[in-house]
Design a protein around this motif. Structure first.
Motif, PDB file in Angstrom:
ATOM      1  N   GLU A 595       3.802 -13.506  -5.142  1.00 40.22           N
ATOM      2  CA  GLU A 595       2.553 -12.769  -4.932  1.00 40.22           C
ATOM      3  C   GLU A 595       1.694 -13.538  -3.946  1.00 40.22           C
ATOM      4  O   GLU A 595       2.007 -14.669  -3.569  1.00 40.22           O
ATOM      5  CB  GLU A 595       1.803 -12.603  -6.262  1.00 40.22           C
ATOM      6  N   ASP A 603     -10.810 -22.879  -9.114  1.00 41.57           N
ATOM      7  CA  ASP A 603      -9.396 -22.953  -9.493  1.00 41.57           C
ATOM      8  C   ASP A 603      -8.629 -24.001  -8.691  1.00 41.57           C
ATOM      9  O   ASP A 603      -7.438 -24.222  -8.933  1.00 41.57           O
ATOM     10  CB  ASP A 603      -8.717 -21.592  -9.310  1.00 41.57           C
ATOM     11  N   LYS A 615      -4.898 -23.383  -9.918  1.00 41.24           N
ATOM     12  CA  LYS A 615      -4.661 -22.802 -11.238  1.00 41.24           C
ATOM     13  C   LYS A 615      -4.423 -21.302 -11.081  1.00 41.24           C
ATOM     14  O   LYS A 615      -5.274 -20.568 -10.576  1.00 41.24           O
ATOM     15  CB  LYS A 615      -5.851 -23.055 -12.158  1.00 41.24           C
ATOM     16  N   VAL A 616      -3.245 -20.859 -11.514  1.00 40.04           N
ATOM     17  CA  VAL A 616      -2.887 -19.442 -11.440  1.00 40.04           C
ATOM     18  C   VAL A 616      -2.426 -18.997 -12.826  1.00 40.04           C
ATOM     19  O   VAL A 616      -1.370 -19.428 -13.297  1.00 40.04           O
ATOM     20  CB  VAL A 616      -1.773 -19.191 -10.407  1.00 40.04           C
ATOM     21  N   ARG A 617      -3.266 -18.190 -13.484  1.00 40.30           N
ATOM     22  CA  ARG A 617      -2.963 -17.678 -14.828  1.00 40.30           C
ATOM     23  C   ARG A 617      -2.608 -18.803 -15.801  1.00 40.30           C
ATOM     24  O   ARG A 617      -1.615 -18.736 -16.526  1.00 40.30           O
ATOM     25  CB  ARG A 617      -1.841 -16.645 -14.775  1.00 40.30           C
ATOM     26  N   GLY A 618      -3.429 -19.840 -15.792  1.00 40.32           N
ATOM     27  CA  GLY A 618      -3.247 -20.929 -16.732  1.00 40.32           C
ATOM     28  C   GLY A 618      -2.195 -21.941 -16.339  1.00 40.32           C
ATOM     29  O   GLY A 618      -1.982 -22.921 -17.050  1.00 40.32           O
ATOM     30  N   GLU A 619      -1.523 -21.742 -15.197  1.00 38.31           N
ATOM     31  CA  GLU A 619      -0.477 -22.656 -14.746  1.00 38.31           C
ATOM     32  C   GLU A 619      -0.922 -23.337 -13.460  1.00 38.31           C
ATOM     33  O   GLU A 619      -1.395 -22.682 -12.524  1.00 38.31           O
ATOM     34  CB  GLU A 619       0.818 -21.883 -14.498  1.00 38.31           C
ATOM     35  N   TYR A 620      -0.819 -24.661 -13.425  1.00 37.60           N
ATOM     36  CA  TYR A 620      -1.206 -25.415 -12.238  1.00 37.60           C
ATOM     37  C   TYR A 620      -0.002 -25.575 -11.314  1.00 37.60           C
ATOM     38  O   TYR A 620       1.043 -26.080 -11.716  1.00 37.60           O
ATOM     39  CB  TYR A 620      -1.763 -26.790 -12.626  1.00 37.60           C
ATOM     40  N   LYS A 653       7.854 -23.502  -8.646  1.00 35.57           N
ATOM     41  CA  LYS A 653       6.826 -22.689  -8.013  1.00 35.57           C
ATOM     42  C   LYS A 653       5.849 -23.583  -7.260  1.00 35.57           C
ATOM     43  O   LYS A 653       5.619 -24.732  -7.638  1.00 35.57           O
ATOM     44  CB  LYS A 653       6.063 -21.866  -9.054  1.00 35.57           C
TER      45      LYS A 653
END
Length: 716
Positions: A595, A603, A615-620, A653
């Motif tokens: 995405e 963030d 930070k993307v949806r709680g994941e660094y 990722k």
């Protein structure tokens, strides 16, 4: 006018190699205790086809071996003797020598004539092992004034041909084809089966060759009838068919095969001109004798076929039946793909030019361009599908190798495959064979334990080795798995320290497993002709990385090891996302893109000595500033003002910081290394719609090195 026979020899060689490969596949899968009748028939048909073709082209050395092989196979399929593992081993050995003899005639390769003689003697001894039963006697013939001859004037013979159930149209078409061999009469029984009576000077093999286009040869019954003495009434058509002689008796009396004990048929073949064709002379392998050991990787490795799809043996248009495939040279396919690639570039240029036009004034032109875009896309997908080959082409090489290697090492191995129909680009499928071969050999040698050790640890004596392939997005995942003892972490670390490698006990298992890819690394206690020299695994990884892929290892002590290879589906044309950094345009392969988003300032976090994370949806995720890697002046240095593209490769990722997204498009991959030089972080290049060149980012390498990012490029 002289006819160039080389093209027909090429077809024979291709079909013979396909027949040998199919024979080996069936032999490896056959149930010795209860063999399938159709499998035995298929193996017999493969040997019979090779014998007929080799005799037609004058390759008498191959004909001799296949004649003996065919005779033994015929006894087995007729139930005259029981199939044993010794038979299977002999047939596989015959396959090997036939392959070497074909290579001798085709490429001038050396042939071990001692091995050829040994195999022939082995087949002959097996054929006589249980004693040859007496040939069945012909049924009694009614008393006649004079004996009825089997051969008429000019060498004419009469054959009765009993067909399986076919349509009237097929029967008529077959009768027309057989009529070219001589005089034919046809009749239909009450049960619907057709029977032909054929008077001809040609051989049974010629009859079978014609019938094979319409009916299954295994269901065909051919027997020879005696030639009736013509009386005046018979000349007027009042006679009846003479009694038939069974096929087995005919073979004994006439020897209409290519060879018999007295070698009478050799003279017949010479009289008919077999083996004398202008424009091509098969290579003489009679004096090419060498006792060379087989190749260490795969001794029965077949050359790449000249077709993208396996041609069916019953090809050609016969009696209204059209073949479902044709043979096309690889050069023609590659040329077609290159032309389609240029068409895709031209279409992109046209699309960009008309993008500036007023849609109201140029509505018809824009509609035509949209139609061109759709057609170009469909054409590209169709052409690329021609280049794709099933993984079965690779997987089919391993059952024999696994069987032979397991026997040599005294191990029991069950080999299973999954996803053999999964398709991969031809160029990649050729290059993946050697890496997979090495991984399979390693699994058998180092992974799977000896039967006694497995039994002591509560396992079955037979280990399981599996090869699997599946699609995941724009990649194909190939896995080599075994249920052996798994990798030994302590032994690997000890060996690494012995070789003065910088390692510590704090390394994760995944990092320890990667040590086995170091050059010269081996934990084998002794060197064998199978492995132990520490060469191969580094080459495996290097070759896979060169194909734009990645390799990963999962292992559990006592439960086995899985080596996973990820490869792109194709290297020719792919979907890409165009991104901009400053004034430069780059391409991201769409298969890696998850995405894109514009991050909020809160963030974005700084990590001392490690750059930034987002930070993307709680994941660094690590933030990769592409302008730093390629030393470009960007439009933005603050990620919250630009955009980030979330990329994923091999389970990892990262967020790629770019200035802007331009759009998604098809790109034609051009090899940068062959046209310029290798550039770190770049996997290739493409031509844009405006004629400019854009570089394709090597996302896999980028993500593998993301943890090294700081103020300097990871590609130093």
């Amino acid at each position: 006018m002289s006819i160039d026979m080389s093209q027909f020899f090429q077809v024979f060689f291709d079909e013979a190699e396909e027949g040998l490969a199919e024979m080996e596949k069936l032999l490896l899968a056959v149930n010795v205790a209860s063999p399938d009748e159709e499998d035995l028939n298929a193996i017999f048909r493969a040997a019979h086809s090779i014998k007929g073709g080799s005799a037609t082209f004058g390759l008498t050395d191959i004909t001799e071996i296949t004649h003996v092989l065919e005779s033994l196979l015929d006894r087995l399929r007729q139930g005259e003797m029981a199939l044993t593992s010794e038979h299977v081993d002999a047939f596989l050995a015959a396959k090997d020598v036939l392959k070497s003899m074909l290579d001798g005639h085709k490429h001038g390769a050396v042939v071990d004539l001692d091995a050829v003689g040994d195999v022939r003697m082995l087949l002959q001894s097996l054929s006589k092992a249980q004693g040859t039963p007496p040939a069945p006697k012909a049924p009694p013939v009614a008393a006649a004034p004079a004996p009825q001859p089997l051969i008429g004037p000019g060498g004419t013979k009469r054959y009765r041909i009993d067909l399986p159930t076919v349509t009237e149209r097929d029967a008529d078409a077959l009768a027309e084809e057989l009529a070219m061999l001589g005089k034919i009469e046809k009749s239909k029984a009450e049960d619907g089966h057709w029977t032909f009576m054929l008077d001809t000077v040609e051989s049974v093999d010629d009859i079978v060759a014609i019938c094979a286009f319409i009916v299954n040869v295994a269901d065909l019954k051919i027997s020879q009838a005696v030639i009736p003495v013509q009386s005046k009434e018979e000349e007027q058509g009042y006679g009846f068919f003479a009694p038939f002689v069974p096929k087995e008796e005919l073979e004994r009396q006439q020897g209409y095969g290519f060879f018999d004990d007295d070698e009478v048929q050799d003279a017949v073949d010479r009289e008919r001109g077999y083996g004398f064709f202008p424009g091509f002379i098969p290579l003489d392998i009679s004096e090419k004798k060498v006792n060379a050991e087989p190749e260490a990787v795969h001794p029965d490795d077949a050359p790449l076929p000249i077709t993208e799809q396996t041609a069916e043996k019953k090809a050609a248009k016969q009696a209204g039946h059209e073949s479902s495939s044709i043979r096309v040279s690889v050069e023609k396919v590659d040329q077609l793909i290159n032309l389609v690639g240029e068409l895709v570039i031209t279409q992109a240029m046209i699309e960009q030019r008309v993008g500036t036009l007023d849609p109201m004034l140029h509505e018809h032109l824009l509609n035509s361009v949209n139609q061109l875009t759709r057609n170009t896309r469909d054409l590209q997908e169709s052409v690329m599908s021609i280049r794709m080959m099933p993984m079965d082409y690779v997987f089919s090489r391993f059952p024999r190798m696994v069987r032979d290697l397991a026997t040599k090492l005294g191990k029991r191995v069950e080999f299973v495959t999954h996803g053999a129909a999964t398709e991969l680009d031809k160029g990649l499928i050729e290059r993946i064979v050697d890496p997979l071969t090495h991984l399979v050999r390693n699994s058998i040698d180092h992974g799977i334990e000896m039967p006694e050790a497995r039994r002591a640890s509560g396992k079955s004596e037979a280990g399981t080795l599996s090869l699997s392939a599946e699609h995941q997005g724009g990649n194909i995942i190939i896995e080599v798995s075994d249920d052996g003892g798994g990798l030994n972490r302590e032994r690997i670390l000890a060996k690494a320290r012995q070789q003065e490698m910088q390692v510590s006990d704090s390394l994760t298992d995944a990092e320890v497993w990667q040590l086995i890819f170091a050059p010269g690394f081996s934990t084998a206690e002794q060197v064998t002709d199978v492995s132990g020299r520490g060469v191969g695994m580094d080459v495996v990884k290097r070759n896979i990385l060169a194909m734009g892929g990645a390799v990963d290892i999962r292992s559990s002590k006592g439960f086995g090891t899985t080596i996973s290879i990820s490869l792109p589906l194709t290297l020719a044309i792919l979907d890409g996302m165009s991104i901009r950094i400053g004034h430069e345009i780059y391409i991201l392969p769409l298969g890696y893109v998850v995405e894109s988003l514009q991050p909020a300032p809160q963030d974005i976090k700084d990590i001392s000595g490690q750059g930034q994370v987002i930070k993307v949806r709680g994941e660094y995720l690590p933030l990769i500033p592409l302008y730093q890697i390629f030393n470009i002046d960007p439009s933005f240095t603050d990620p919250s003002q630009g955009l980030v593209v979330i990329l994923e490769s091999d389970g990892k990722k990262a967020a790629l910081f770019v200035d802007d997204l331009i759009g998604q498009q098809q790109i034609v991959v051009k090899n940068l290394e062959s046209n310029y030089r290798k550039v770190a972080g770049i996997s290739g290049a493409t031509i844009l719609g405006d004629g400019g060149v854009a570089l394709i980012v090597d996302v896999a390498a980028l993500l593998r090195s993301s943890r090294q990012l700081n103020d300097e490029s990871v590609f130093s």
